[in-house]
Design an enzyme around this catalytic site. Structure first.
Site, PDB file in Angstrom:
ATOM      1  N   GLY A 238       0.763  -1.237   0.000  1.00 32.29           N
ATOM      2  CA  GLY A 238       0.000   0.000   0.000  1.00 32.29           C
ATOM      3  C   GLY A 238       0.792   1.285   0.000  1.00 32.29           C
ATOM      4  N   ARG A 291       3.282  -1.394  -5.880  1.00 31.73           N
ATOM      5  CA  ARG A 291       3.469  -0.106  -6.556  1.00 31.73           C
ATOM      6  C   ARG A 291       4.787   0.569  -6.175  1.00 31.73           C
ATOM      7  NH1 ARG A 291      -1.231   2.817  -7.975  1.00 31.73           N
ATOM      8  NH2 ARG A 291      -2.272   1.602  -6.358  1.00 31.73           N
ATOM      9  N   TYR A 331      -9.510   4.771 -12.280  1.00 27.28           N
ATOM     10  CA  TYR A 331      -9.331   5.408 -10.962  1.00 27.28           C
ATOM     11  C   TYR A 331      -9.050   6.905 -11.066  1.00 27.28           C
ATOM     12  CZ  TYR A 331      -7.600   0.578 -10.456  1.00 27.28           C
ATOM     13  OH  TYR A 331      -7.404  -0.768 -10.527  1.00 27.28           O
ATOM     14  N   CYS A 359     -12.859   3.015 -28.771  1.00 25.67           N
ATOM     15  CA  CYS A 359     -14.187   3.605 -28.957  1.00 25.67           C
ATOM     16  C   CYS A 359     -14.933   3.736 -27.640  1.00 25.67           C
ATOM     17  CB  CYS A 359     -14.979   2.774 -29.949  1.00 25.67           C
ATOM     18  SG  CYS A 359     -14.089   2.657 -31.503  1.00 25.67           S
ATOM     19  N   GLU A 360     -14.422   4.558 -26.768  1.00 34.90           N
ATOM     20  CA  GLU A 360     -15.059   4.846 -25.476  1.00 34.90           C
ATOM     21  C   GLU A 360     -14.632   6.245 -25.055  1.00 34.90           C
ATOM     22  OE1 GLU A 360     -15.928   2.361 -22.561  1.00 34.90           O
ATOM     23  OE2 GLU A 360     -15.491   0.483 -23.581  1.00 34.90           O
TER      24      GLU A 360
END
Ligand code: LLP
Length: 432
Positions: A238, A291, A331, A359-360
């Site tokens: 985290g 991360r 996010y 296509c969005e």
């Protein structure tokens, strides 16, 4: 740290100009810095010196074999969430004996595979799962090492999709119910109660929630050690990273100002605030960073295909799409847009949307962002894409997956070839 800096006008990863990689391997292209990953691993490891600990890299963040291999050679363990990840870790030379297996929905074949490989521990997320593991271990005539994941009901203050430590999240066993869960687990056959686990969320930018969770759960860990002889406590991953940053020290933050009020969490502050409580327990402490180890070590290179000026907006249409990097769409993730050629001094910035070809309308990398001049044909880097980038990529719109390159000093290694059309239909069948 990160290893992306302008040198003679070229954005370089360590000693390699990114434009040369784009020319050689095409775009979109993921590029990772080995030096950054090593630096982050070793600094985190050193910050815990004196404490019996093991870093179990959260494989899901970036599971390319080359990266797993690099971390395995540094002595890392691995936090896995599927049999597929265990398979990858093994193929990369990782040690199953240093693997913890997380996740709320482990299936029988996955549990059997992990038992046969001799993983370090299952981090079980429900009592049903504990009973299931016990049954399977009995069937195989083995003893399964288990830890239970406690949900401490602590607010991680992060995006709601990556917050995991509140009672309303599906993860772990409620803090109020965990002691009984251990009691019942201890009465089951073919189990060794080996540890305790928690993970409150991802991309935490302050030490406060970590501290709150550790202090809340530490008395439980001590009791479990006394009552069941547990040997480890995994405090999860985290640790957040800085997504908005300047590339070179001394250079003004010319592509965007850091979000105000977000103080980056440093490894030193993380370790020094948690260490006193952790040390006093005499348990082995596991960490599951994903991360932090790989996020700032990677970029996604993409090329501007077209520019479109409308009445409301100017769009820079690039050859990477949300299928290659979904974090902005999913996010509202921020990734710096940095040209591979350094802008001339005094270059005119303009406010644009950087969008992909999918296509969005959610297919964007930046909206209303002030960027330096970017013409069709120019390449840019979407920074800090090393974690949850390629691993979340898909073939949506039948777009082949990008290639991946690992840079180490002056050398660049292709660590995954670009998919070809044949890869898109591999495994598909037309009924006779
Ligand atoms: N341990 C467990 C049990 C986890 O579920 C996770 C991440 C980690 C460790 C590693 O967390 P980290 O150190 O990387 O924050 N796709 C999202 C992030 C999802 C995180 C899922 N769990 C994103 O792109 O922001």
């Amino acid at each position: 740290m990160h290893s992306f800096h302008y040198r003679n006008g070229d954005l370089c990863c360590e000693g390699v100009a990114l434009q040369s990689l784009a020319d050689q391997y095409g775009s979109p292209l993921y590029v990772y810095s080995a030096a950054t990953i090593r630096d982050h691993f070793l600094r985190l490891d050193a910050s815990l010196s004196g404490l019996d600990h093991l870093i179990c890299y959260a494989t899901k963040a970036n599971s390319n074999l080359a990266i797993l291999n690099l971390l395995a050679k540094l002595g890392s363990g691995f936090d896995i969430v599927s049999a597929g990840e265990l398979y990858r870790v093994k193929q990369a030379g990782g040690d199953p004996g240093k693997c913890t297996f997380a996740g709320v929905g482990k299936t029988r074949p996955e549990i059997e595979f992990a038992l046969k490989e001799g993983i370090y521990c299952f981090n079980a997320e429900s009592e049903a799962e504990v009973r299931f593991i016990s049954n399977i271990a009995a069937d195989l005539g083995v003893t399964a090492p288990v830890a239970l994941r406690v949900n401490p009901n602590v607010d991680a203050h992060t995006h709601k999709y990556i917050s995991t430590g509140k009672s309303e999240n599906k993860f772990g066993i409620d803090f109020a119910l965990i002691r009984e869960a251990y009691q019942r687990a201890a009465s089951l056959p073919n189990l060794q109660i080996r540890g305790l686990q928690m993970h409150i969320g991802s991309q935490l930018t302050s030490v406060q929630p970590f501290l709150e969770a550790v202090e809340k759960v530490a008395p439980l860990a001590a009791d479990l050690k006394r009552d069941y002889g547990i040997e480890f406590w995994s405090i999860g991953g985290g640790i957040g990273i800085v997504y908005q940053q300047s590339l070179a020290s001394g250079r003004p933050d010319w592509w965007s100002a850091p979000e105000s009020g977000v103080s980056p969490l440093t490894i030193e502050s993380y370790a020094s605030s948690l260490l006193p409580t952790l040390r006093s327990l005499g348990l082995r402490i596991l960490l599951e960073p994903g991360r932090f180890l790989v996020g700032n070590a990677g970029v996604l290179i993409t090329r501007v295909v077209y520019e479109k000026r409308g009445t409301a907006k100017t769009f820079k249409i690039v050859d990477a799409g949300m299928n290659d990097l979904i974090r902005p769409a999913l996010y509202q993730g921020h990734h710096e847009v940095v040209p591979l050629r350094e802008p001339a001094p005094g270059a005119q910035f303009e406010t644009v949307d950087v969008v992909g070809p999918v296509c969005e309308s959610g297919d964007f990398f930046a909206q209303d962002r002030s960027v330096p001049p970017l013409a069709a044909g120019d390449c840019l880097a979407l920074m800090s894409s090393g974690a949850y980038g390629f691993v979340m990529a898909s073939n949506y719109n039948s777009r082949p997956l990008p290639a991946e390159v690992l840079v180490d000093g002056e050398s660049a290694h292709l660590v995954r070839r670009r998919q070809e059309f044949a890869d898109l239909i591999a495994g598909e069948l037309i009924p006779a």
